[in-house]
Write a protein that holds these residues in place. Structure first.
Motif, PDB file in Angstrom:
ATOM      1  N   GLY A 120      20.123  52.843  12.166  1.00 34.83           N
ATOM      2  CA  GLY A 120      19.947  53.417  10.802  1.00 34.83           C
ATOM      3  C   GLY A 120      20.533  54.802  10.591  1.00 34.83           C
ATOM      4  N   GLN A 121      21.184  55.122  11.551  1.00 32.83           N
ATOM      5  CA  GLN A 121      21.545  56.503  11.352  1.00 32.83           C
ATOM      6  C   GLN A 121      22.930  56.942  10.354  1.00 32.83           C
ATOM      7  OE1 GLN A 121      22.230  58.631  15.023  1.00 32.83           O
ATOM      8  NE2 GLN A 121      20.378  58.004  15.764  1.00 32.83           N
ATOM      9  N   VAL A 171      22.666  54.908   7.658  1.00 30.57           N
ATOM     10  CA  VAL A 171      22.167  54.986   6.433  1.00 30.57           C
ATOM     11  C   VAL A 171      21.640  56.286   6.084  1.00 30.57           C
ATOM     12  CG1 VAL A 171      20.351  53.685   5.329  1.00 30.57           C
ATOM     13  CG2 VAL A 171      21.565  52.468   6.799  1.00 30.57           C
ATOM     14  N   GLN A 172      21.051  56.843   6.717  1.00 32.48           N
ATOM     15  CA  GLN A 172      20.542  58.180   6.619  1.00 32.48           C
ATOM     16  C   GLN A 172      21.797  59.119   6.496  1.00 32.48           C
ATOM     17  OE1 GLN A 172      17.567  59.256   9.740  1.00 32.48           O
ATOM     18  NE2 GLN A 172      16.087  59.167   8.384  1.00 32.48           N
TER      19      GLN A 172
END
Lengths: 386, 163, 325
Positions: free
Chosen positions: B120-121, B123-124
């Motif tokens: 999910g990096q 996404v962040q």
């Protein structure tokens, strides 16, 4: 009919060759693993048998070595995060925490209080998951098939709960530098409370079905007695050393996060046998429930993510951060040279130290006892090899 | 005498155990009959990432093709490149042909799900929040190439289906 | 017309063929029962998709087993390796001969039925021993060694408890023993002498290698024990004979201790099957509840508890019978 030479001794690879050099006469050298029902994955144990008694045993590692430490030197600090969930897939949040905590210490990142509480909560939920898997798998080793499915029935609730915030069910990558990925909502808290109620009843059932079972007690009591000296010598931590009567728990010994504010006990049993280690883990699940309740009562409002620099470049230096995982002390030693990638990441896996005492414990026991001892150490092979 | 007592107590513990499994034998089942029923927890599942469309134009992503997600990704599973507009001959100066212009929208956005670890990096790190987790649980393919998902095509399809 | 002299022989042959079918069918039923019971104990449905509630699953399994390639390990003793599964399966059919399923439903009327069964059931251990030895596998060898020690040990309390019943009834004829017990439970030897029944029941778990005494194939220790190297129907034969053995010992149990085919209402073979399957259900239920005992504990239970108890029980029974005249 003559036995073909293969049965007596025809060691084919290096480990078998070197192991069989010291073998006595009229003994049988047996490879347990890397594919064996009770070595949980790819641990290989070479044993020298006299009848069914073990003369010597030697664990052979490296079948699932994935160079996690070296990958740490090649990736940036943030890129290395998802590796942590894969080192020990059963207690992924603790590994998350150990690494995130080390980086925070090194770079001086502040963590908001709410994030700390969420970390404790998810870590304890994950600890129960891990202990449940161990419980089921251990009984599977001892030949009881049903408990693992009861354990997984309970674990399923926890995985659903954790999935709400982390999005995944096993290899979590949930902690971030200075906080956590997502906030917990009311449903999360409600579900957790319902689970705690339910699980207290289930623990009683576990005790009646398994812990008090006559056959199980005979299989665990006085098996693999680990003295405090031996445990210290090999650096055993976690439930293994607490089963030998040493109340060593990183959550109390080197307090971190909000653990000092929480009221919980460290279950310790002095017998040092497989049963003591079993009891420690069962009692720990109860304590985790207590911690979860307190955390949910006290959880403050606020941010879940502290201020972090956009590109993380911790100052030169080194640090060590340890947390208490389900298997023992998880430590991360970080060395920074001031760049965006760590100079060196050293991971201290509790399973490695716990396994190393196996050779000594299994000497002179029956092969069935060795299985029981191996199970009672609670090994996760990917963690041992890293 | 004590050993006889112990043996009897042990036998009783076995009977208790039989009682518990016997009770569960008659209890209702807890499993889900998968192909006919679906699990209830799929909502919170976070599968591979997908693009977020613009509000007024659902088929076009918010993405500005900055490539930060691709750089941040631990396993290099994202390929992004900006759409390139053909050179406008009207803009040519001094007889030199005009340079093709990089537009602020992606021309290629590929995700190699084989490599993705769902951390999910991306996404962040996305500055315009153009990435989000999809809910795609039943992702099964026959060849390895099929795991290479074209996210732009996926977004267009979703826009057409009116999701 | 057949000479009436040959009637018993014809009867025996027909019965043997029928028993072959019975053993096969029984294995299917038991596999299904085992998996269903295991499933429901563990709160899952068990086999469900093949046929109505998975009824055809055992057939599919059997088909799979038969279709599989038979592998012979290169370092094994080929002849003995393949003789072992046959040796394990064939005597089991013989064991059914003297068993009276109903008043007239039996293959062979001999007055030494119990002895016949006990004698032939001893052959099974030879097959396990051969299988472990011939496959030239270390796990197989350990499993075979365990099987021999276990079977030999557990035969003793088994025999003594059977002897107790034989003394009570004064006969070794299964038919006679059945008839001597009445139709009602309080007339059964299992109720009159519960200790003998208990010892017999524990011993048959050891004899048939069922959990918690399934050490010769103790999965977590010896992977699959004596049948580690067997594939396809080689394994299938051991499997069949294990289930057939279970049925035989439960048949004997229901004859010796539970009044055989007699029941309070309408005596007949249905009572017999009901009793047999009730016992089988308990055995399966136990398997899905208990952990496995350790090998030395297994022998300790036998030599320190069961054998002395069985002997005491025998002496006690003799005294009581003597006093009662």
């Amino acid at each position: 009919m003559t036995m073909s030479p293969q049965l007596s001794s025809d060691p084919s690879d290096f480990y078998s060759q070197s192991f069989s050099k010291g073998a006595r006469e009229n003994t049988l050298i047996l490879n347990m693993g890397p594919q064996h029902p009770s070595t949980h994955g790819v641990l290989r144990v070479i044993v020298e048998l006299d009848g069914e008694y073990i003369v010597r045993a030697e664990p052979v590692l490296g079948y699932i070595h994935r160079m996690h430490e070296f990958m740490g030197q090649k990736k940036t600090y943030t890129q290395y995060l998802p590796n942590m969930g894969r080192v020990d897939y059963l207690h992924a949040t603790a590994w998350n925490w150990a690494y995130v905590g080390a980086v925070e210490q090194l770079a001086g990142i502040e963590v908001p209080e709410r994030a700390e509480y969420i970390r404790v909560l998810t870590c304890e939920i994950n600890r129960i998951c891990s202990h449940l898997v161990w419980w089921g798998a251990y009984l599977l080793d001892l030949g009881a098939f049903t408990p693992i499915l009861y354990a997984f029935e309970d674990r399923e609730f926890l995985l659903d709960i954790l999935q709400r915030v982390t999005g995944s069910r096993l290899t979590y990558c949930y902690f971030r530098f200075g906080g956590v990925y997502a906030d917990v909502d009311d449903k999360f808290i409600d579900d957790t409370r319902t689970f705690i109620q339910r699980f207290r009843k289930r623990l009683k059932m576990y005790e009646a079905l398994v812990t008090k079972n006559f056959i199980l007690r005979k299989r665990c009591e006085d098996i693999g007695v680990l003295s405090v000296q031996t445990a210290r010598k090999y650096g055993c931590t976690g439930p293994v050393i607490r089963g030998s009567g040493v109340p060593y728990d990183v959550r109390r010994a080197v307090p971190y996060s909000v653990y000092p504010e929480l009221d919980f006990e460290i279950p310790t049993f002095s017998e040092g046998d497989a049963m003591a280690r079993y009891m420690v883990r069962l009692k720990e699940m109860e304590q985790s429930l207590r911690i979860m309740e307190q955390v949910m009562d006290r959880m403050p409002d606020g941010d879940i993510q502290g201020k972090t620099p956009k590109t993380l470049k911790p100052p030169k230096g080194e640090t060590y951060f340890a947390v208490e995982g389900a298997r023992g002390k998880i430590g991360v030693h970080l060395v920074s040279d001031g760049s965006a990638t760590p100079y060196r990441v050293k991971l201290r896996a509790p399973g490695y130290s716990n396994l190393s005492c196996f050779a000594e414990l299994s000497k002179g026991t029956l092969i069935a006892d060795a299985v029981s001892i191996l199970g009672s150490l609670d090994l996760v092979i990917p963690e041992i090899d890293r | 005498m004590t050993s006889i007592k112990n043996a009897l107590a042990g036998l009783w513990s076995l009977v208790v155990g039989m009682g518990i499994t016997g009770k569960y034998f008659t209890a209702p089942l807890v499993t889900v009959f998968y192909p006919r029923q679906e699990a209830e927890n799929i909502e919170t599942y976070r599968g591979h990432v997908e693009l977020v469309g613009k509000e007024d134009e659902a088929g076009v992503p918010l993405c500005i093709a900055c490539g930060q997600c691709a750089r941040q990704c631990p396993s290099q599973c994202i390929t992004v490149s900006a759409k390139v507009a053909p050179a406008d001959p009207a803009e040519s100066k001094d007889g030199k042909p005009a340079k093709p212009k990089r537009l602020k929208t992606p021309g290629v956005f590929q995700l190699d799900y084989n490599l993705c670890s769902l951390c999910g990096q991306c996404v962040q790190v996305c500055p315009v929040d153009s990435l989000r987790y999809s809910n795609n649980v039943y992702f099964a393919v026959f060849t390895r190439q099929e795991t290479n998902i074209d996210l732009l095509e996926r977004l267009e399809r979703q826009a057409k289906e009116g999701k | 017309m057949i000479n009436p002299e040959y009637y018993p022989l014809v009867r025996m042959v027909i019965f043997l063929v029928a028993m072959m079918a019975f053993v096969g069918l029984n294995a299917l039923v038991l596999v299904y029962a085992e998996r269903k019971i295991a499933g429901h104990v563990q709160r899952r449905p068990g086999p469900f998709h093949v046929g109505w509630h998975g009824l055809l699953q055992p057939l599919a399994d059997a088909g799979k087993l038969m279709a599989k390639q038979l592998l012979t390990p290169w370092s094994s003793d080929k002849l003995l390796f393949w003789a072992a599964p046959l040796l394990s399966f064939l005597p089991v059919i013989l064991l059914f001969l003297p068993i009276p399923f109903g008043e007239t439903l039996y293959g062979l009327n001999v007055n030494l039925g119990v002895v016949l069964i006990l004698a032939f059931s001893g052959l099974n251990v030879l097959a396990l021993c051969l299988a472990g030895w011939a496959s030239n596998n270390k796990y197989g060898l350990l499993g075979a060694a365990r099987a021999v020690a276990q079977s030999v040990a557990y035969e003793i309390p088994l025999l003594i408890s059977v002897l107790t019943v034989a003394l009570m009834s004064g006969s070794l004829d299964l038919h006679a023993i059945t008839v001597q017990q009445g139709a009602w439970p309080w007339q059964w030897y299992g109720v009159l002498n519960p200790l003998a029944f208990f010892i017999y029941f524990i011993s048959i778990l050891g004899e048939t290698n069922r959990a918690p005494f399934d050490l010769p194939e103790g999965e977590s220790e010896l992977t699959a024990g004596f049948h580690t190297e067997y594939s396809g129907m080689g394994f299938g034969m051991f499997f069949l004979s294990e289930y057939a053995n279970m049925v035989v010992v439960c048949c004997v149990a229901s004859i010796l201790f539970l009044g055989g085919y007699q029941g309070p209402i309408e005596s007949g073979w249905w009572w017999f099957l009901l009793k047999v399957y009730a016992l089988l259900f308990i055995i399966i239920w136990m398997r899905w509840t208990f952990p496995r005992v350790r090998f030395d504990q297994l022998l300790n239970i036998n030599w320190r508890w069961l054998t002395p108890l069985a002997l005491l029980n025998l002496v006690g029974t003799v005294i009581v019978l003597r006093l009662a005249g």
